[in-house]
Design a protein around this motif. Structure first.
Motif, mmCIF file in Angstrom:
data_model
loop_
_atom_site.group_PDB
_atom_site.id
_atom_site.type_symbol
_atom_site.label_atom_id
_atom_site.label_comp_id
_atom_site.label_asym_id
_atom_site.label_seq_id
_atom_site.Cartn_x
_atom_site.Cartn_y
_atom_site.Cartn_z
ATOM 1 N N HIS A 38 0.933 -1.262 0.002
ATOM 2 C CA HIS A 38 -0.001 0.130 0.045
ATOM 3 C C HIS A 38 0.869 1.444 -0.051
ATOM 4 O O HIS A 38 0.190 2.292 -0.207
ATOM 5 N N PHE A 39 2.052 1.208 0.338
ATOM 6 C CA PHE A 39 2.928 2.409 0.418
ATOM 7 C C PHE A 39 3.816 2.626 -0.959
ATOM 8 O O PHE A 39 4.130 1.631 -1.401
ATOM 9 N N THR A 40 4.025 3.943 -1.175
ATOM 10 C CA THR A 40 5.160 4.208 -2.266
ATOM 11 C C THR A 40 6.262 5.079 -1.674
ATOM 12 O O THR A 40 6.132 5.677 -0.642
ATOM 13 N N TYR A 41 7.361 4.414 -2.258
ATOM 14 C CA TYR A 41 8.526 5.040 -1.352
ATOM 15 C C TYR A 41 8.702 6.522 -2.453
ATOM 16 O O TYR A 41 8.787 6.249 -3.636
ATOM 17 N N ASP A 42 8.613 7.353 -1.855
ATOM 18 C CA ASP A 42 8.707 8.759 -2.527
ATOM 19 C C ASP A 42 9.497 9.902 -1.856
ATOM 20 O O ASP A 42 9.365 10.069 -0.542
ATOM 21 N N ASN A 43 11.054 10.007 -2.222
ATOM 22 C CA ASN A 43 11.934 10.955 -1.706
ATOM 23 C C ASN A 43 11.197 12.209 -1.077
ATOM 24 O O ASN A 43 11.748 12.783 -0.002
ATOM 25 N N GLY A 44 10.317 12.858 -1.749
ATOM 26 C CA GLY A 44 9.716 14.073 -1.196
ATOM 27 C C GLY A 44 8.517 14.038 -0.283
ATOM 28 O O GLY A 44 7.807 14.753 -0.239
ATOM 29 N N ALA A 45 8.023 12.886 -0.009
ATOM 30 C CA ALA A 45 6.877 12.424 0.816
ATOM 31 C C ALA A 45 7.156 13.009 2.334
ATOM 32 O O ALA A 45 5.858 13.127 2.792
ATOM 33 N N SER A 46 8.138 13.199 2.834
ATOM 34 C CA SER A 46 8.215 13.520 4.402
ATOM 35 C C SER A 46 9.503 14.440 4.529
ATOM 36 O O SER A 46 10.376 14.533 3.758
ATOM 37 N N ALA A 47 9.330 15.112 5.874
ATOM 38 C CA ALA A 47 10.201 15.888 6.195
ATOM 39 C C ALA A 47 10.970 15.513 7.535
ATOM 40 O O ALA A 47 10.153 14.529 8.151
ATOM 41 N N ALA A 48 11.529 16.142 8.093
ATOM 42 C CA ALA A 48 11.999 16.008 9.721
ATOM 43 C C ALA A 48 11.043 15.966 10.640
ATOM 44 O O ALA A 48 10.871 14.820 11.467
ATOM 45 N N LYS A 59 0.115 7.279 2.570
ATOM 46 C CA LYS A 59 0.619 5.921 2.043
ATOM 47 C C LYS A 59 1.952 6.332 1.201
ATOM 48 O O LYS A 59 2.205 5.530 0.205
ATOM 49 N N ALA A 60 3.001 7.042 1.629
ATOM 50 C CA ALA A 60 4.003 7.243 1.153
ATOM 51 C C ALA A 60 5.244 7.825 2.185
ATOM 52 O O ALA A 60 4.766 8.109 2.974
ATOM 53 N N GLY A 61 6.397 7.570 1.735
ATOM 54 C CA GLY A 61 7.573 7.783 2.799
ATOM 55 C C GLY A 61 8.793 7.592 2.186
ATOM 56 O O GLY A 61 8.986 6.912 1.092
ATOM 57 N N VAL A 62 9.671 7.712 2.945
ATOM 58 C CA VAL A 62 11.248 7.289 2.743
ATOM 59 C C VAL A 62 11.525 6.088 3.952
ATOM 60 O O VAL A 62 10.802 6.038 4.643
ATOM 61 N N CYS A 63 12.841 5.783 3.758
ATOM 62 C CA CYS A 63 12.930 4.487 4.465
ATOM 63 C C CYS A 63 12.783 4.825 6.276
ATOM 64 O O CYS A 63 11.951 3.892 6.834
ATOM 65 N N ARG A 64 12.791 6.054 6.690
ATOM 66 C CA ARG A 64 12.408 6.291 8.183
ATOM 67 C C ARG A 64 10.987 5.859 8.393
ATOM 68 O O ARG A 64 10.744 5.584 9.536
ATOM 69 N N ASP A 65 10.243 6.566 7.413
ATOM 70 C CA ASP A 65 8.725 6.522 7.512
ATOM 71 C C ASP A 65 8.371 4.863 7.574
ATOM 72 O O ASP A 65 7.353 4.494 8.303
#
Length: 71
Positions: A38-48, A59-65
């Motif tokens: 269900h999730f998409t890896y997206d470099n711009g999807a999250s911040a600190a 439903k998107a994020g980077v490795c931390r998410d």
């Protein structure tokens, strides 16, 4: 345990509905599979300041998410 980035109370309804009575490793495996589907890896999807709840709704994020959402 709650943290600045993970608010487990936000998932108290979703987890039992989606994963039933699973626990331990079986629960973690099913949760990881769900995130993978269900999730998409997206470099711009999250911040600190992005929380696990934010990532879950987007439903998107980077490795931390991804790591937050399997805790």
């Amino acid at each position: 345990m709650p943290s600045r980035y993970c608010h487990p109370e936000a998932f108290l309804t979703f987890v039992p509905m989606q994963f039933g009575d699973l626990s331990g490793g079986a629960l973690i495996t099913k949760m990881a599979d769900w995130i993978d589907r269900h999730f998409t890896y997206d470099n711009g999807a999250s911040a600190a300041v992005t929380t696990a709840t934010d990532s879950f709704h987007a439903k998107a994020g980077v490795c931390r998410d991804y790591a937050h959402d399997t805790k």
